[in-house]
Motif scaffolding. Structure first.
Motif, PDB file in Angstrom:
ATOM      1  N   PHE A 151       0.814  -1.219   0.000  1.00  0.00           N
ATOM      2  CA  PHE A 151       0.000   0.000   0.000  1.00  0.00           C
ATOM      3  C   PHE A 151       0.846   1.267   0.000  1.00  0.00           C
ATOM      4  CE2 PHE A 151      -2.691  -3.297   1.875  1.00  0.00           C
ATOM      5  CZ  PHE A 151      -3.780  -3.213   1.021  1.00  0.00           C
ATOM      6  N   ASP A 152       0.468   2.208  -0.871  1.00  0.00           N
ATOM      7  CA  ASP A 152       1.038   3.551  -0.859  1.00  0.00           C
ATOM      8  C   ASP A 152       0.099   4.413  -0.026  1.00  0.00           C
ATOM      9  OD1 ASP A 152       2.338   6.019  -1.614  1.00  0.00           O
ATOM     10  OD2 ASP A 152       0.659   6.325  -2.980  1.00  0.00           O
ATOM     11  N   THR A 153       0.644   4.994   1.055  1.00  0.00           N
ATOM     12  CA  THR A 153      -0.186   5.771   1.971  1.00  0.00           C
ATOM     13  C   THR A 153       0.325   7.205   2.070  1.00  0.00           C
ATOM     14  OG1 THR A 153       1.174   5.197   3.873  1.00  0.00           O
ATOM     15  CG2 THR A 153      -0.635   3.701   3.350  1.00  0.00           C
ATOM     16  N   PHE A 166       5.214   5.127   3.038  1.00  0.00           N
ATOM     17  CA  PHE A 166       4.684   6.458   3.391  1.00  0.00           C
ATOM     18  C   PHE A 166       5.092   7.373   2.232  1.00  0.00           C
ATOM     19  CE2 PHE A 166       3.955   9.201   7.485  1.00  0.00           C
ATOM     20  CZ  PHE A 166       2.977   9.920   6.804  1.00  0.00           C
ATOM     21  N   GLY A 167       4.212   7.459   1.232  1.00  0.00           N
ATOM     22  CA  GLY A 167       4.589   8.032  -0.060  1.00  0.00           C
ATOM     23  C   GLY A 167       4.356   9.523  -0.215  1.00  0.00           C
ATOM     24  N   ASN A 168       3.844  10.150   0.843  1.00  0.00           N
ATOM     25  CA  ASN A 168       3.615  11.596   0.767  1.00  0.00           C
ATOM     26  C   ASN A 168       4.958  12.297   1.004  1.00  0.00           C
ATOM     27  OD1 ASN A 168       2.668  14.194   1.008  1.00  0.00           O
ATOM     28  ND2 ASN A 168       1.017  13.689   2.430  1.00  0.00           N
ATOM     29  N   PHE A 192       8.362   8.807  -9.372  1.00  0.00           N
ATOM     30  CA  PHE A 192       7.715   9.891 -10.134  1.00  0.00           C
ATOM     31  C   PHE A 192       6.274   9.474 -10.374  1.00  0.00           C
ATOM     32  CE2 PHE A 192      10.012   7.051 -13.040  1.00  0.00           C
ATOM     33  CZ  PHE A 192       8.992   6.601 -13.855  1.00  0.00           C
ATOM     34  N   HIS A 193       5.461  10.406 -10.811  1.00  0.00           N
ATOM     35  CA  HIS A 193       4.070  10.112 -11.173  1.00  0.00           C
ATOM     36  C   HIS A 193       3.802  10.837 -12.488  1.00  0.00           C
ATOM     37  CE1 HIS A 193      -0.215   9.646 -11.140  1.00  0.00           C
ATOM     38  NE2 HIS A 193      -0.226   9.063  -9.965  1.00  0.00           N
ATOM     39  N   VAL A 194       3.441  10.081 -13.508  1.00  0.00           N
ATOM     40  CA  VAL A 194       3.309  10.669 -14.848  1.00  0.00           C
ATOM     41  C   VAL A 194       1.985  11.404 -15.056  1.00  0.00           C
ATOM     42  CG1 VAL A 194       4.858   8.989 -15.917  1.00  0.00           C
ATOM     43  CG2 VAL A 194       2.394   8.497 -15.771  1.00  0.00           C
ATOM     44  N   GLY A 195       1.211  11.577 -13.982  1.00  0.00           N
ATOM     45  CA  GLY A 195      -0.084  12.265 -14.119  1.00  0.00           C
ATOM     46  C   GLY A 195      -1.194  11.234 -14.137  1.00  0.00           C
ATOM     47  N   SER A 196      -2.308  11.541 -13.481  1.00  0.00           N
ATOM     48  CA  SER A 196      -3.373  10.554 -13.358  1.00  0.00           C
ATOM     49  C   SER A 196      -4.199  10.485 -14.642  1.00  0.00           C
ATOM     50  CB  SER A 196      -4.259  10.921 -12.163  1.00  0.00           C
ATOM     51  OG  SER A 196      -4.954   9.789 -11.709  1.00  0.00           O
ATOM     52  N   GLN A 197      -4.796   9.302 -14.870  1.00  0.00           N
ATOM     53  CA  GLN A 197      -5.526   9.054 -16.126  1.00  0.00           C
ATOM     54  C   GLN A 197      -4.600   9.399 -17.300  1.00  0.00           C
ATOM     55  OE1 GLN A 197      -8.225   7.394 -16.304  1.00  0.00           O
ATOM     56  NE2 GLN A 197      -9.067   7.724 -18.318  1.00  0.00           N
ATOM     57  N   GLN A 198      -3.451   8.743 -17.313  1.00  0.00           N
ATOM     58  CA  GLN A 198      -2.448   8.980 -18.358  1.00  0.00           C
ATOM     59  C   GLN A 198      -2.802   8.110 -19.568  1.00  0.00           C
ATOM     60  OE1 GLN A 198      -0.218  10.258 -20.606  1.00  0.00           O
ATOM     61  NE2 GLN A 198       0.827  11.029 -18.765  1.00  0.00           N
ATOM     62  N   ALA A 249     -13.140   5.082  -8.250  1.00  0.00           N
ATOM     63  CA  ALA A 249     -11.976   5.796  -7.704  1.00  0.00           C
ATOM     64  C   ALA A 249     -12.286   7.273  -7.511  1.00  0.00           C
ATOM     65  CB  ALA A 249     -10.779   5.671  -8.656  1.00  0.00           C
ATOM     66  N   TYR A 250     -11.744   7.833  -6.431  1.00  0.00           N
ATOM     67  CA  TYR A 250     -11.810   9.269  -6.181  1.00  0.00           C
ATOM     68  C   TYR A 250     -13.242   9.810  -6.134  1.00  0.00           C
ATOM     69  CZ  TYR A 250      -6.872   8.735  -7.239  1.00  0.00           C
ATOM     70  OH  TYR A 250      -5.573   8.310  -7.219  1.00  0.00           O
ATOM     71  N   THR A 251     -14.112   9.098  -5.425  1.00  0.00           N
ATOM     72  CA  THR A 251     -15.482   9.595  -5.262  1.00  0.00           C
ATOM     73  C   THR A 251     -15.879   9.645  -3.782  1.00  0.00           C
ATOM     74  OG1 THR A 251     -16.255   7.350  -5.747  1.00  0.00           O
ATOM     75  CG2 THR A 251     -16.372   8.952  -7.531  1.00  0.00           C
TER      76      THR A 251
HETATM   77  C1  LIG Z   1      -2.580   9.485  -5.983  1.00  0.00           C
HETATM   78  C2  LIG Z   1      -1.275   8.797  -6.102  1.00  0.00           C
HETATM   79  C3  LIG Z   1      -1.166   7.640  -6.855  1.00  0.00           C
HETATM   80  C4  LIG Z   1      -2.315   7.049  -7.646  1.00  0.00           C
HETATM   81  O1  LIG Z   1      -2.466   7.675  -8.871  1.00  0.00           O
HETATM   82  P1  LIG Z   1      -3.484   7.136  -9.976  1.00  0.00           P
HETATM   83  O2  LIG Z   1      -3.313   8.060 -11.105  1.00  0.00           O
HETATM   84  O3  LIG Z   1      -4.833   7.136  -9.389  1.00  0.00           O
HETATM   85  O4  LIG Z   1      -3.046   5.747 -10.322  1.00  0.00           O
HETATM   86  C5  LIG Z   1       0.062   7.010  -6.894  1.00  0.00           C
HETATM   87  N1  LIG Z   1       1.123   7.497  -6.244  1.00  0.00           N
HETATM   88  C6  LIG Z   1       1.065   8.622  -5.499  1.00  0.00           C
HETATM   89  C7  LIG Z   1       2.268   9.091  -4.781  1.00  0.00           C
HETATM   90  C8  LIG Z   1      -0.141   9.297  -5.410  1.00  0.00           C
HETATM   91  O5  LIG Z   1      -0.202  10.420  -4.680  1.00  0.00           O
END
Ligand SMILES: *Cc1c(COP(=O)(O)O)cnc(C)c1O
Length: 377
Positions: free
Chosen positions: A65-67, A88-90, A174-180, A356-358
């Motif tokens: 889990f990413d929290t 703890f991904g924040n 990294f995060h490439v942006g959601s709904q990529q 998701a996200y509701t």
């Molecule tokens: C929100 C988040 C995700 C999930 O992103 P999705 O686009 O919903 O898959 C993954 N990693 C981190 C660090 C996030 O904050």
């Protein structure tokens, strides 16, 4: 919509909008991720849908889990995950929350600057940290801002600082942006990650992990590539930039894990016109809107598929709005939504792709409209 959801809604007697999530779909999604990215560990992004049913199911399947908070860590533990399966991904954490996470056994932390490294070194000594780098988010329908991550050129300094303070400089995220929607979106970030691995190696620090983040899409109105296509494209990019020395990898899917598992049933409260002018667009008001769970309609970013009992009839452009007395509670107006001309007050509509996200976005009972009811079946 699955047969299980149809059956559930047929038997539901309560009033008000609700989300129904089919856990079998979540299970299929999890298995698709593990099959498409076989050497990658899955860290489900808890914020996408933190219901105990979803978390327990995923924990049972072996997910990590990413929290983003102590509360989310506690939810992961309560669902049965051991602390070594929690990140703890924040990148923005209070030092006392880091200390609490450390006390609960969490040993993996995200950082993106020197000050955050120092907090982790003090409150969670000797643990693993990964440095988040900025990503431009091109191709994402819900791009993430510059809020998280540092410039790739700074990452080696952040990781070296961690190393000097006795932490394990573990890798890059990294995060490439959601709904990529672009399966190639990981390539650029992986090039940066490989450069950071090389730079750290020159400084005598061996990194081992790349956290590929989330971004995997779910199907809304437009089709999206299958998860297999993302897996193949990511694997090619890893080969291109890391050669035979492939790093350990993890993914953090949120939307792609639960989005298509859920459907919201809502009701038409009012259908009206603002004037008699022939070009006047019709307004349709539902008993759910931006404050009831559909916050991602902000800027009309996410366009949900909507089914009505009158599908097949002539479609007319309609402004779609929620029930609250806040004028921001309009979902689709710049680009009105095509809905059947015969739609009537009292009709039930089904809003797809809402797993998701509701629910979490509806947690505040704005204007007296209660938070979104949810059933995970
Ligand atoms: C929100 C988040 C995700 C999930 O992103 P999705 O686009 O919903 O898959 C993954 N990693 C981190 C660090 C996030 O904050």
């Amino acid at each position: 919509m699955t047969e299980r959801i149809r059956e559930f809604l047929r038997n539901r007697r309560e009033d008000g909008p609700c989300l129904v999530v089919d856990l079998d779909v979540v299970r299929d999604n999890y298995l698709a991720f593990t099959k498409s990215l076989p050497d990658t560990r899955v860290f489900y992004a808890v914020k996408a849908n933190p219901s105990p049913e979803v978390l327990s199911l995923l924990a049972g399947l072996g997910s990590c889990f990413d929290t983003a908070s102590v509360a989310e860590i506690e939810m992961g533990l309560a669902a049965g995950a051991t602390p070594d399966r929690i990140s703890f991904g924040n990148t923005i954490k209070k030092e006392r929350d880091i200390a609490r996470a450390y006390g609960m056994g969490v040993r993996l932390y995200a950082v993106d600057c020197l000050a955050e490294v120092e907090k982790v070194a003090r409150a969670a000594p000797g643990t693993k940290v990964f440095c988040r780098i900025l990503c431009d988010g091109v191709g994402a329908e819900w791009p993430l801002s510059r809020k998280f991550g540092c410039a790739p050129e700074m990452a080696a300094d952040v990781l070296e600082h961690a190393h000097r303070l006795g932490l394990e400089a573990y890798g890059v995220s990294f995060h490439v942006g959601s709904q990529q929607r672009n399966t190639g979106a990981w390539d650029q970030a992986l090039a940066s990650a490989a450069a950071i691995f090389r730079e750290c190696a020159e400084r005598g620090i061996t990194l081992s992990m790349v956290n590929l983040g989330g971004g995997f899409p779910t199907k809304y109105l437009r089709d999206v590539p299958a998860v297999e296509a993302y897996g193949a494209s990511i694997f090619q990019a890893l080969r291109r930039h890391f050669g035979n020395a492939l790093p350990e990898t993890i993914i953090e899917p949120g939307r792609g894990m639960v989005g298509n598992a859920g459907i919201i049933e809502a009701e038409v409260v009012l259908v009206s016109r603002k004037s008699d002018a022939p070009d006047e667009v019709r307004w349709v008001y539902l008993d759910i809107g931006k404050f009831g769970g559909l916050a991602e309609t902000m800027d009309e970013a996410i366009r949900y598929p909507i089914r009505t009992p009158r599908d097949g009839d002539i479609l007319v452009p309609s402004v779609l709005a929620g029930p609250t007395c806040d004028s921001a509670d309009v979902m689709y107006e710049k680009e009105p939504y095509l809905l059947p001309v015969s739609l009537e007050i009292g009709d039930k509509v089904l809003i797809e792709g809402t797993g998701a996200y509701t629910t979490t976005y509806s947690a505040v009972a704005f204007n007296g409209f209660p938070p979104l009811k949810a059933y995970h079946i």
